[in-house]
Design an enzyme around this catalytic site. Structure first.
Site, PDB file in Angstrom:
ATOM      1  N   HIS A  99    -103.497  65.746   1.990  1.00 40.31           N
ATOM      2  CA  HIS A  99    -103.444  67.823   1.635  1.00 40.31           C
ATOM      3  C   HIS A  99    -103.198  68.285   2.714  1.00 40.31           C
ATOM      4  O   HIS A  99    -102.593  69.249   2.326  1.00 40.31           O
ATOM      5  CB  HIS A  99    -105.323  67.201   2.228  1.00 40.31           C
ATOM      6  CG  HIS A  99    -105.987  68.626   2.524  1.00 40.31           C
ATOM      7  ND1 HIS A  99    -106.706  69.309   1.046  1.00 40.31           N
ATOM      8  CD2 HIS A  99    -105.596  69.957   3.283  1.00 40.31           C
ATOM      9  CE1 HIS A  99    -107.359  70.626   1.385  1.00 40.31           C
ATOM     10  NE2 HIS A  99    -106.898  70.802   2.781  1.00 40.31           N
ATOM     11  N   GLU A 100    -102.609  68.100   3.971  1.00 36.43           N
ATOM     12  CA  GLU A 100    -102.091  68.537   4.637  1.00 36.43           C
ATOM     13  C   GLU A 100    -100.557  69.305   4.088  1.00 36.43           C
ATOM     14  O   GLU A 100     -99.985  70.306   4.495  1.00 36.43           O
ATOM     15  CB  GLU A 100    -102.370  68.538   6.151  1.00 36.43           C
ATOM     16  CG  GLU A 100    -103.288  68.349   6.765  1.00 36.43           C
ATOM     17  CD  GLU A 100    -104.516  69.809   6.891  1.00 36.43           C
ATOM     18  OE1 GLU A 100    -103.655  70.411   6.674  1.00 36.43           O
ATOM     19  OE2 GLU A 100    -105.717  69.765   6.365  1.00 36.43           O
ATOM     20  N   HIS A 106     -99.682  71.739   1.938  1.00 32.77           N
ATOM     21  CA  HIS A 106     -99.705  72.750   1.984  1.00 32.77           C
ATOM     22  C   HIS A 106     -98.559  73.350   2.593  1.00 32.77           C
ATOM     23  O   HIS A 106     -97.742  74.582   2.577  1.00 32.77           O
ATOM     24  CB  HIS A 106    -100.670  73.198   3.682  1.00 32.77           C
ATOM     25  CG  HIS A 106    -102.914  73.169   2.444  1.00 32.77           C
ATOM     26  ND1 HIS A 106    -102.716  73.552   2.021  1.00 32.77           N
ATOM     27  CD2 HIS A 106    -103.187  72.682   3.383  1.00 32.77           C
ATOM     28  CE1 HIS A 106    -104.185  73.864   1.722  1.00 32.77           C
ATOM     29  NE2 HIS A 106    -104.493  73.384   3.156  1.00 32.77           N
ATOM     30  N   GLU A 123    -107.448  75.520  -0.820  1.00 30.12           N
ATOM     31  CA  GLU A 123    -107.908  74.715  -0.038  1.00 30.12           C
ATOM     32  C   GLU A 123    -107.817  73.617  -1.865  1.00 30.12           C
ATOM     33  O   GLU A 123    -108.057  72.473  -1.244  1.00 30.12           O
ATOM     34  CB  GLU A 123    -108.534  74.583   0.602  1.00 30.12           C
ATOM     35  CG  GLU A 123    -109.334  75.363   1.884  1.00 30.12           C
ATOM     36  CD  GLU A 123    -107.671  74.586   3.093  1.00 30.12           C
ATOM     37  OE1 GLU A 123    -107.833  73.522   2.463  1.00 30.12           O
ATOM     38  OE2 GLU A 123    -107.149  74.911   2.989  1.00 30.12           O
TER      39      GLU A 123
END
Length: 306
Positions: free
Chosen positions: A140-141, A144, A215
Site C-alpha cells: 500500500h505504501e 503511494h 487511499e
C-alpha cells in the site's frame, strides 16, 4: 520509470484537477497578498522559501516529527526482505526504510519522488502484524510512491500550511501591536487574515477529497500486486481496532500527519466528520477489498488470513 503497480486513471485525473484548482487558488492568494501588503519582494521570498522547505525537506520533517530513523538490513532483515521482494515485483526503485519507535501501529511514505522516498513503519505495527499482513501494508505504501501521489499531497498541502501560518502570524501581530496601528493598517491585516482563512478552508477540502480517493487507489493497487486482498483487509481491521484503543492524548502528535498514514490516528470511526477526513471509512476500504477478492477468485474472505 513506470512501475508494475496497477495504474489508476481516476487518481491521475483527480491529482491533476486538484493541483490545477490549487494552482489557481495559489495565484489568487499571492496576488491578494501583494496588493494587501504592497511588497511583491516580501511575498515572493516568503512563499518561495516556504515551498522549497516543504517540498525538499518534507521527508525529514515527517521523520523528525514521528521519531523515525533509517534502519539497515542487518537490523531489520525481514522488513528489508519484504520491501526488496515487493520492489522487484513492482519494478520500482527501493525506498529508504525507516522505523519509528512508537506503539501506535501505522506506516507512512514520504518523499518528493520515487528516487527520494522513505517508507517508515512503527514498531507497534511490526509487533502486531503477520508477514502477509505486513506485506499488504508495505505494498500500500509503495503504491503511494509509485503513483507519485505522495509528492502531490506534499505540494498540495503547501498552500494550506502557508495560509495557516499567515493567519497565525497576522493574528498574533495584531494582538501584540494593536496599540501602534492605525485603522488602515488594522483593515489590511484583517483582510490578510480573511483571505488566508478562506484559502486554507478551500485547500483543506480539496486535499481531503483527493486524500480519501488516493487511499482507496493504494488499497486497490496493493491488493492486485500481492494477489492477497484478504491479508490487507485483515491488516486494516487489526490496525484500526488497535489504534482505537490507544489513548487520545498519545495520538495528538501523530494526527498532524494523518494524510500520510496507512490508517488515520483517530480514536474511532468518524461520523459526520468523515466528510473532512483524510481517509475513507474502514467499511468502505473493506468493501473495496472484498470486491477485488471476488474478482481475483481468492478463496479467503477479507478480514481473514490463513
Amino acid at each position: 520509470m513506470q512501475s508494475r503497480f496497477a495504474g489508476d486513471r481516476r487518481l491521475t485525473v483527480r491529482m491533476s484537477v486538484t493541483l490545477f484548482l490549487l494552482g489557481l487558488l495559489y495565484v489568487g492568494f499571492v496576488a491578494a497578498l501583494i496588493v494587501l501588503l504592497r511588497s511583491w519582494v516580501l511575498v515572493v521570498v516568503l512563499v518561495g522559501t516556504m515551498f522549497v522547505a516543504q517540498f525538499w525537506f518534507s521527508d525529514k520533517i515527517a521523520m523528525f516529527a514521528m521519531r523515525g530513523r533509517v534502519v539497515e538490513r542487518e537490523e531489520y532483515p525481514e522488513l528489508h526482505a519484504v520491501v526488496d521482494r515487493l520492489c522487484a515485483i513492482a519494478d520500482m526503485p527501493k525506498p529508504v526504510i525507516a522505523v519509528s519507535e512508537m506503539d501506535m501501529p501505522n506506516a507512512f511514505a514520504t518523499g518528493r519522488n520515487p528516487d527520494h522516498a522513505v517508507v517508515c513503519v512503527t514498531t507497534g505495527l511490526l509487533r502486531r502484524l503477520e508477514p502477509a499482513e505486513l506485506e499488504g501494508v508495505l505494498a500500500h505504501e509503495l503504491s503511494h510512491v509509485a503513483h507519485k501521489d505522495v509528492a502531490v499531497i506534499t505540494i498540495a498541502s503547501f498552500l494550506g500550511v502557508l495560509a495557516g501560518l499567515i493567519v497565525r502570524f497576522a493574528f498574533y501581530s495584531q494582538i501584540f501591536s494593536s496599540g501602534r496601528r492605525d485603522q488602515n493598517t488594522a483593515a489590511v491585516f484583517a483582510a490578510v487574515i480573511g483571505v488566508a482563512a478562506a484559502v486554507y478552508a478551500i485547500s483543506f477540502l480539496l486535499i481531503r477529497a483527493l486524500s480519501r480517493y488516493r487511499e482507496l487507489a493504494a488499497d486497490r493497487a496493493a491488493a492486485l500486486l500481492t494477489g492477497r486482498p484478504s491479508a490487507l483487509a485483515s491488516a486494516l481491521t487489526k490496525v484500526s481496532g488497535d489504534i482505537a484503543r490507544i489513548p487520545t492524548k498519545d495520538l495528538r502528535t501523530a494526527q498532524a500527519f494523518n494524510a500520510f498514514y496507512f490508517t488515520p490516528a483517530t480514536g474511532s470511526e468518524p461520523g459526520i466528520e468523515r466528510y473532512f477526513s483524510t481517509h475513507p471509512t474502514l467499511q468502505q476500504r473493506l468493501e473495496l477489498l472484498g470486491r477485488i477478492s471476488v474478482e481475483l477468485g481468492e478463496a479467503q474472505a477479507p478480514g481473514k488470513t490463513g
